[in-house]
Scaffold this motif. Structure first.
Motif, mmCIF file in Angstrom:
data_model
loop_
_atom_site.group_PDB
_atom_site.id
_atom_site.type_symbol
_atom_site.label_atom_id
_atom_site.label_comp_id
_atom_site.label_asym_id
_atom_site.label_seq_id
_atom_site.Cartn_x
_atom_site.Cartn_y
_atom_site.Cartn_z
ATOM 1 N N PRO A 197 0.837 -1.195 0.000
ATOM 2 C CA PRO A 197 0.000 0.000 0.000
ATOM 3 C C PRO A 197 0.881 1.258 0.000
ATOM 4 O O PRO A 197 1.857 1.332 0.726
ATOM 5 N N MET A 198 0.494 2.209 -0.862
ATOM 6 C CA MET A 198 1.264 3.450 -0.980
ATOM 7 C C MET A 198 0.356 4.657 -0.935
ATOM 8 O O MET A 198 -0.755 4.620 -1.448
ATOM 9 N N ALA A 199 0.845 5.749 -0.348
ATOM 10 C CA ALA A 199 0.152 7.036 -0.454
ATOM 11 C C ALA A 199 1.187 8.063 -0.895
ATOM 12 O O ALA A 199 2.367 7.976 -0.529
ATOM 13 N N TYR A 200 0.722 9.031 -1.680
ATOM 14 C CA TYR A 200 1.663 9.923 -2.364
ATOM 15 C C TYR A 200 1.052 11.308 -2.491
ATOM 16 O O TYR A 200 -0.149 11.448 -2.744
ATOM 17 N N MET A 201 1.898 12.332 -2.286
ATOM 18 C CA MET A 201 1.455 13.713 -2.537
ATOM 19 C C MET A 201 2.007 14.106 -3.909
ATOM 20 O O MET A 201 3.210 14.347 -4.051
ATOM 21 N N PRO A 202 1.141 14.159 -4.925
ATOM 22 C CA PRO A 202 1.625 14.302 -6.299
ATOM 23 C C PRO A 202 2.324 15.631 -6.601
ATOM 24 O O PRO A 202 3.240 15.677 -7.409
ATOM 25 N N ARG A 203 1.887 16.710 -5.975
ATOM 26 C CA ARG A 203 2.517 18.006 -6.271
ATOM 27 C C ARG A 203 3.869 18.116 -5.566
ATOM 28 O O ARG A 203 4.845 18.594 -6.108
ATOM 29 N N MET A 204 3.883 17.643 -4.322
ATOM 30 C CA MET A 204 5.118 17.695 -3.530
ATOM 31 C C MET A 204 6.088 16.570 -3.925
ATOM 32 O O MET A 204 7.236 16.571 -3.531
ATOM 33 N N LYS A 205 5.562 15.596 -4.655
ATOM 34 C CA LYS A 205 6.340 14.403 -5.045
ATOM 35 C C LYS A 205 6.912 13.685 -3.814
ATOM 36 O O LYS A 205 8.096 13.360 -3.756
ATOM 37 N N LYS A 206 6.049 13.506 -2.821
ATOM 38 C CA LYS A 206 6.501 12.837 -1.589
ATOM 39 C C LYS A 206 5.596 11.656 -1.252
ATOM 40 O O LYS A 206 4.367 11.765 -1.304
ATOM 41 N N ILE A 207 6.227 10.567 -0.869
ATOM 42 C CA ILE A 207 5.489 9.377 -0.437
ATOM 43 C C ILE A 207 5.160 9.540 1.041
ATOM 44 O O ILE A 207 6.038 9.881 1.842
ATOM 45 N N THR A 208 3.897 9.342 1.417
ATOM 46 C CA THR A 208 3.534 9.490 2.838
ATOM 47 C C THR A 208 3.168 8.146 3.481
ATOM 48 O O THR A 208 2.958 8.086 4.680
ATOM 49 N N LEU A 209 3.074 7.110 2.664
ATOM 50 C CA LEU A 209 2.833 5.774 3.203
ATOM 51 C C LEU A 209 3.473 4.742 2.280
ATOM 52 O O LEU A 209 3.294 4.801 1.065
ATOM 53 N N LEU A 210 4.209 3.842 2.879
ATOM 54 C CA LEU A 210 4.777 2.735 2.114
ATOM 55 C C LEU A 210 4.863 1.547 3.056
ATOM 56 O O LEU A 210 5.627 1.562 4.013
ATOM 57 N N GLN A 211 4.026 0.549 2.791
ATOM 58 C CA GLN A 211 4.064 -0.665 3.603
ATOM 59 C C GLN A 211 4.358 -1.846 2.680
ATOM 60 O O GLN A 211 4.093 -1.765 1.484
ATOM 61 N N LEU A 212 4.900 -2.885 3.238
ATOM 62 C CA LEU A 212 5.156 -4.076 2.427
ATOM 63 C C LEU A 212 4.737 -5.304 3.212
ATOM 64 O O LEU A 212 5.271 -5.580 4.286
ATOM 65 N N ASP A 213 3.745 -5.995 2.663
ATOM 66 C CA ASP A 213 3.255 -7.210 3.287
ATOM 67 C C ASP A 213 3.636 -8.359 2.367
ATOM 68 O O ASP A 213 3.156 -8.444 1.237
ATOM 69 N N GLY A 214 4.542 -9.221 2.802
ATOM 70 C CA GLY A 214 5.021 -10.318 1.966
ATOM 71 C C GLY A 214 6.450 -10.069 1.542
ATOM 72 O O GLY A 214 7.119 -9.183 2.076
#
Ligand code: UDP
Length: 231
Positions: A176-193
């Motif tokens: 699962p990822m969340a991203y601020m497109p204008r700021m070009k910043k990732i605000t969530l990055l999880q890895l399951d598996g």
């Protein structure tokens, strides 16, 4: 295997629908549907902090509540908060927080309630995309919108927006990822598996590209609402 279970291309998200202003009583609200997963978000505030001892003299506090309806899934889920919903509430809060100018609203709280009324995987991401639109609809000062989607590794391929059937395939990993497109910043990055290291970068790149597409859909929904009010 070269095909996905529902026939989508590897970089193809499910059908998306976004709507702003769906709860009259809320200060801001939005619906975000991706495939069969539907999230409804309501924002209340900024308002007085309850309980008062949580008040921060320098900035607003953000409270997020994620809830999945009992009959949102084929096998009834026990109603009420559980460990998963408590964790997801925190994950959603952390993904949204970098986008909000909390210092604009000292001594207040902003509450975000997200209900998952139907779930077919990807609910935390749908919740974030809906909540970001609801925050903007509430007129909260924001640096950017947050757009979210899951990418993953299914049957040896990098894919975007896994449905439940794909999530359940043996060996699948879910990011699962969340991203601020204008700021070009990732605000969530999880890895399951598990995921081969070299594939992680291309998965993240696909996630960013897909979040940019979601951003356009969110913006369109917000602009549509604005126009309606002005008419
Ligand atoms: N799910 C379910 N019952 C539950 C919890 C989850 O059927 O009590 C399903 C639901 O479709 C959900 C999916 O499992 O979307 C994946 O849940 P996960 O915790 O991985 O989070 P999500 O992918 O929804 O962000």
């Amino acid at each position: 295997m070269s095909e996905r279970p529902d026939g989508r291309k590897f970089d193809e998200m499910r059908d998306i629908e976004a709507k702003v202003g769906v709860i009259e009583q809320a200060d801001g609200s939005a619906m975000f549907r991706i495939g069969k997963t539907i999230a409804i978000a309501g924002v209340y505030g900024p308002k007085k902090v309850v309980p008062k001892h949580l008040e921060d003299p320098e900035k607003a506090i953000l409270k997020c509540y994620y809830d999945m309806y009992s009959f949102s899934v084929p096998e009834r889920k026990r109603p009420g908060p559980d460990r998963r919903s408590i964790e997801l509430s925190m994950v959603i809060k952390n993904a949204l927080m970098p986008a909000i100018f909390l210092r604009e609203y000292p001594k207040t709280q902003i509450e975000v309630f997200v209900s998952i009324i139907q779930a077919d995987a990807g609910t935390r991401c749908a919740a974030i995309s809906a909540a970001a639109m609801a925050l903007a609809d509430a007129g909260i000062a924001m640096k950017d919108i947050v757009s979210a989607v899951a990418v993953g590794h299914v049957n040896n391929e990098i894919v975007v927006d896994l449905n439940k059937e794909e999530e359940d395939i043996e060996g699948t990993s879910d990011i699962p990822m969340a991203y601020m497109p204008r700021m070009k910043k990732i605000t969530l990055l999880q890895l399951d598996g598990k995921l081969p290291k070299e594939k992680l970068r291309s998965a993240i790149e696909l996630g960013i590209k897909s979040c940019e597409k979601i951003y356009e859909i969110q913006k369109k929904a917000l602009k549509g609402r604005y126009k309606l009010q002005g008419e």
